[in-house]
Scaffold this active site. Structure first.
Site, short mmCIF file in Angstrom:
data_model
loop_
_atom_site.label_atom_id
_atom_site.label_comp_id
_atom_site.label_asym_id
_atom_site.label_seq_id
_atom_site.Cartn_x
_atom_site.Cartn_y
_atom_site.Cartn_z
N THR A 174 73.62 101.02 -30.57
CA THR A 174 73.67 101.99 -29.48
C THR A 174 74.76 101.72 -28.46
O THR A 174 74.87 102.47 -27.48
CB THR A 174 72.30 102.04 -28.76
OG1 THR A 174 71.92 100.72 -28.36
CG2 THR A 174 71.23 102.61 -29.68
N VAL A 176 64.86 93.68 -32.33
CA VAL A 176 64.95 92.67 -33.38
C VAL A 176 64.19 91.39 -33.04
O VAL A 176 64.00 90.53 -33.90
CB VAL A 176 66.42 92.32 -33.72
CG1 VAL A 176 67.15 93.55 -34.26
CG2 VAL A 176 67.14 91.72 -32.51
N ASN A 232 74.43 92.64 -35.57
CA ASN A 232 75.25 92.82 -34.38
C ASN A 232 74.45 92.69 -33.08
O ASN A 232 75.00 92.30 -32.06
CB ASN A 232 75.91 94.21 -34.43
CG ASN A 232 76.54 94.60 -33.11
OD1 ASN A 232 77.56 94.07 -32.70
ND2 ASN A 232 75.91 95.55 -32.42
N SER A 265 80.48 84.58 -31.63
CA SER A 265 81.31 84.61 -30.42
C SER A 265 82.18 83.35 -30.40
O SER A 265 81.78 82.31 -30.92
CB SER A 265 80.43 84.64 -29.17
OG SER A 265 81.20 84.41 -27.99
N TYR A 283 73.66 80.66 -24.30
CA TYR A 283 74.36 81.73 -25.04
C TYR A 283 75.29 81.13 -26.09
O TYR A 283 75.24 81.51 -27.26
CB TYR A 283 75.15 82.63 -24.08
CG TYR A 283 76.00 83.63 -24.85
CD1 TYR A 283 75.40 84.66 -25.55
CD2 TYR A 283 77.39 83.51 -24.90
CE1 TYR A 283 76.16 85.56 -26.29
CE2 TYR A 283 78.15 84.40 -25.61
CZ TYR A 283 77.54 85.42 -26.31
OH TYR A 283 78.29 86.30 -27.05
N PHE A 317 78.66 94.19 -22.50
CA PHE A 317 78.26 92.78 -22.52
C PHE A 317 78.10 92.20 -21.11
O PHE A 317 77.07 91.59 -20.78
CB PHE A 317 79.31 91.98 -23.31
CG PHE A 317 79.06 90.51 -23.38
CD1 PHE A 317 78.25 89.97 -24.37
CD2 PHE A 317 79.65 89.65 -22.46
CE1 PHE A 317 78.02 88.59 -24.43
CE2 PHE A 317 79.42 88.27 -22.52
CZ PHE A 317 78.61 87.76 -23.51
#
Length: 247
Positions: A11, A58, A80, A133, A146, A183
């Site tokens: 999305t 998810v 993703n 990343s 992260y 992000f």
């Protein structure tokens, strides 16, 4: 016969750009995301290229298994869906933020892969593409959990390749650097001014850049497996080693 790609987190950002890129090339799309309105808008835009949309978080193991467990043949699974939350040092961070990143970036990838992969193995074909990343390889202040979750995605991808040796199922790990998507808005919890500052006076990657790379990766000859790719804007690189000096 048209191939099918399953895109999680479709999305916004990379997922949305990939949906448009693959639809333009005649692929069938199965799109997941948490925001029903955006899924519906994308389905309306792309028309018959979208074979199914699934409102899906998810992080929810049972929901993932129920939604993805009976899909038609999936040629590419694009893991993703992911996010970063906060930029505080480890001793100040909100533990809920850490757990959300682990649940999404680690468990979400695990759940989706484990649910879709058996069918790929059974028919001896398919491709799992995992979005990581540069933070998984190169630490920065505030990146703590992260970056750690993305390091997991890289190692998970490599171990999948080891498990799949002898099959024709491919696995690719893609590590983008700074890219202008939602992000930073998510990371800073809706602080648009702070998010905009991340990209000020430079030219970051665009979602379409990553979509082009994913398209290429998914369409190399069947005997070729691109194990891993790291990509940055030309305006981003690595810094010098940090040294604290006492005066």
């Amino acid at each position: 016969m048209a191939k099918t790609i399953l895109i999680t987190g479709a999305t916004s950002g990379f997922g949305e750009a990939c949906a448009r890129r693959f639809a333009a090339e005649g692929w069938q799309l199965i799109l997941t995301g948490r925001r029903r309105d955006r899924l519906q808008a994308l389905e309306q835009e792309l028309g018959t290229a979208v074979s199914r949309t699934l409102v899906l978080d998810v992080r929810q193991r049972q929901a993932v298994q129920e939604a993805l467990g009976d899909l038609p043949a999936v040629d590419v699974l694009l893991n993703n869906a992911g996010l970063a939350l906060g930029l505080e040092p480890a001793w100040e961070v909100d533990l809920d933020d850490w757990e959300t990143m682990v649940d999404t970036n680690v468990k979400g990838v695990m759940y989706c892969t484990r649910t879709v992969l058996p069918a790929m193995v059974a028919r001896n074909g398919g491709h799992v593409i995992n979005i990581g990343s540069t933070a998984g390889s190169w630490p920065y202040p505030g990146g703590n959990v992260y970056g750690s979750t993305k390091a997991f995605v890289e190692q998970f991808s490599r171990n999948l390749r080891a498990d799949l040796l002898g099959s024709r199922v491919r696995v690719t790990y893609l590590a983008p650097g700074m890219a202008e998507t939602e992000f930073s808005q998510v990371r800073f919890k809706g602080d648009d001014e702070r998010a905009a500052g991340v990209y000020a006076d430079t030219e970051p990657l665009r979602p379409e850049d990553i979509a082009d790379i994913i398209w290429y990766v998914a369409n190399v000859p069947a005997h070729v497996n691109i194990n891993a790719l790291e990509v940055m804007s030309v305006y981003q690189s690595w810094g010098h080693l940090a040294v604290h000096r006492q005066r």
